[in-house]
Design a protein around this motif. Structure first.
Motif, PDB file in Angstrom:
ATOM      1  N   LEU A 210       0.835  -1.193   0.000  1.00 42.00           N
ATOM      2  CA  LEU A 210       0.000   0.000   0.000  1.00 42.00           C
ATOM      3  C   LEU A 210       0.874   1.248   0.000  1.00 42.00           C
ATOM      4  N   CYS A 211       0.354   2.303  -0.607  1.00 43.35           N
ATOM      5  CA  CYS A 211       1.115   3.540  -0.753  1.00 43.35           C
ATOM      6  C   CYS A 211       1.012   4.393   0.505  1.00 43.35           C
ATOM      7  N   SER A 212       2.109   5.020   0.869  1.00 45.84           N
ATOM      8  CA  SER A 212       2.073   5.970   1.984  1.00 45.84           C
ATOM      9  C   SER A 212       1.692   7.361   1.504  1.00 45.84           C
ATOM     10  N   GLY A 213       1.706   7.559   0.215  1.00 41.76           N
ATOM     11  CA  GLY A 213       1.282   8.809  -0.402  1.00 41.76           C
ATOM     12  C   GLY A 213       1.144   8.582  -1.895  1.00 41.76           C
ATOM     13  N   CYS A 214       0.388   9.430  -2.547  1.00 41.14           N
ATOM     14  CA  CYS A 214       0.093   9.222  -3.973  1.00 41.14           C
ATOM     15  C   CYS A 214       0.690  10.322  -4.839  1.00 41.14           C
ATOM     16  N   ALA A 215       0.912   9.999  -6.090  1.00 38.51           N
ATOM     17  CA  ALA A 215       1.285  11.009  -7.076  1.00 38.51           C
ATOM     18  C   ALA A 215       0.142  12.011  -7.212  1.00 38.51           C
ATOM     19  N   ASP A 216       0.465  13.196  -7.655  1.00 37.55           N
ATOM     20  CA  ASP A 216      -0.551  14.236  -7.804  1.00 37.55           C
ATOM     21  C   ASP A 216      -1.720  13.733  -8.645  1.00 37.55           C
ATOM     22  N   GLY A 217      -2.926  13.962  -8.130  1.00 37.17           N
ATOM     23  CA  GLY A 217      -4.130  13.623  -8.872  1.00 37.17           C
ATOM     24  C   GLY A 217      -4.731  12.275  -8.544  1.00 37.17           C
ATOM     25  N   TYR A 218      -4.115  11.532  -7.604  1.00 35.89           N
ATOM     26  CA  TYR A 218      -4.588  10.183  -7.295  1.00 35.89           C
ATOM     27  C   TYR A 218      -4.799  10.009  -5.796  1.00 35.89           C
ATOM     28  N   GLN A 219      -5.671   9.042  -5.483  1.00 37.70           N
ATOM     29  CA  GLN A 219      -5.983   8.750  -4.092  1.00 37.70           C
ATOM     30  C   GLN A 219      -6.324   7.269  -3.953  1.00 37.70           C
ATOM     31  N   GLY A 220      -6.538   6.833  -2.723  1.00 36.89           N
ATOM     32  CA  GLY A 220      -6.837   5.429  -2.462  1.00 36.89           C
ATOM     33  C   GLY A 220      -5.630   4.697  -1.913  1.00 36.89           C
ATOM     34  N   PRO A 221      -5.824   3.528  -1.277  1.00 41.11           N
ATOM     35  CA  PRO A 221      -4.718   2.786  -0.660  1.00 41.11           C
ATOM     36  C   PRO A 221      -3.602   2.430  -1.623  1.00 41.11           C
TER      37      PRO A 221
END
Length: 272
Positions: A210-221
């Motif tokens: 799972l991601c601890s943070g997302c690239a700009d423009g994205y969300q979700g685990p």
């Protein structure tokens, strides 16, 4: 030689195949011992068959200091799973009568993206959790974080320490093993699974992916969703402008593809 091993803060025991990503990496210590070859690199040389000082397999710090600090540079911001420390025993039975037990007590371990422990995450602190009766000579700490530097720290600056603590702080690390993935963009116990492409810097949790943070423009685990509810940008924290016909703006940069509502202009339709 009697060694005890303890695993702190872990899930039920399973067999891991993570790599020792600290092996032969650059290490440094505060107050190095001045007379013999006990430099910081001894803790990451892969040698731990003889934990006696005359075997020269251990890092030793200078005497009569109230703080002790050692760190290893992993070379990149890598995913760490667990850390195993082999402390100096001099090959004597480990317990209250071993003179190195009081020196091990009270230690902390940090993972940081800089050489400063204050900038990092505290993995473990022996806040008088251990005593001279139960601290092991070999200890494994669960610490699932990303970082470039892993830092060992101890001090004797407090005036309220147990009587069985040493007067001064020491390193005395015979081996300091950091297990994780050598490529920061992969996870799983054999480091074979790529992190989701839209994780921030393509880095993810070393166990779950799972991601601890997302690239700009994205969300979700797993950063699999576009920004919703008229938001865009880093953390989906920016509000879309007045796009024509209520159209959702570009989820990355906030531009309005079809133009602006009457009375607004510029690429994001925010100016009157």
């Amino acid at each position: 030689m009697l060694l005890q091993t303890i695993v702190c803060c872990t899930l039920p025991v399973i067999v891991y195949t993570y790599e020792n990503i600290a092996l032969h990496k650059t290490a440094w210590q505060l107050h190095p011992y001045q007379y013999r070859n006990y430099d910081a690199s001894k803790a990451v040389d892969g040698l731990k068959t003889n934990l006696q000082v005359t075997a020269y397999q251990c890092t030793i710090s200078e005497e009569n200091y109230k703080t002790a600090l050692w760190r290893v540079d992993l070379g990149d911001m890598l995913g760490v799973h667990h850390i195993t420390i082999y402390y100096r025993t001099d090959n004597d039975p480990w317990g209250p009568r071993n003179g190195y037990v009081p020196r091990f007590l009270g230690f902390s371990v940090y993972i940081s993206n800089t050489t400063k422990k204050e900038d990092g995450v505290l993995c473990f602190k022996d806040n008088q959790h251990f005593t001279n009766e139960n601290i092991p000579a070999v200890i494994t700490l669960n610490c699932t974080h990303h970082g470039r530097y892993v830092i060992y720290y101890n001090n004797r600056t407090s005036t309220n320490l147990p009587p069985y603590y040493s007067k001064y702080a020491f390193n005395e690390l015979c081996e300091f093993e950091v297990y994780g993935c050598p490529n920061p963009k992969y996870f799983s116990k054999n480091c074979s699974q790529p992190c989701p492409a839209r994780c921030n810097n393509s880095r993810c949790h070393i166990e779950t992916g799972l991601c601890s943070g997302c690239a700009d423009g994205y969300q979700g685990p797993a950063c699999e969703q576009h920004c919703q509810n008229s938001t865009y940008g880093a953390g989906c924290s920016e509000k879309c402008g007045h796009c024509l016909n209520g159209e959702h703006c570009n989820h990355v940069n906030g531009t309005c593809h079809s133009g602006c509502e009457a009375g607004y202009h510029d690429i994001r339709c925010t100016r009157v």
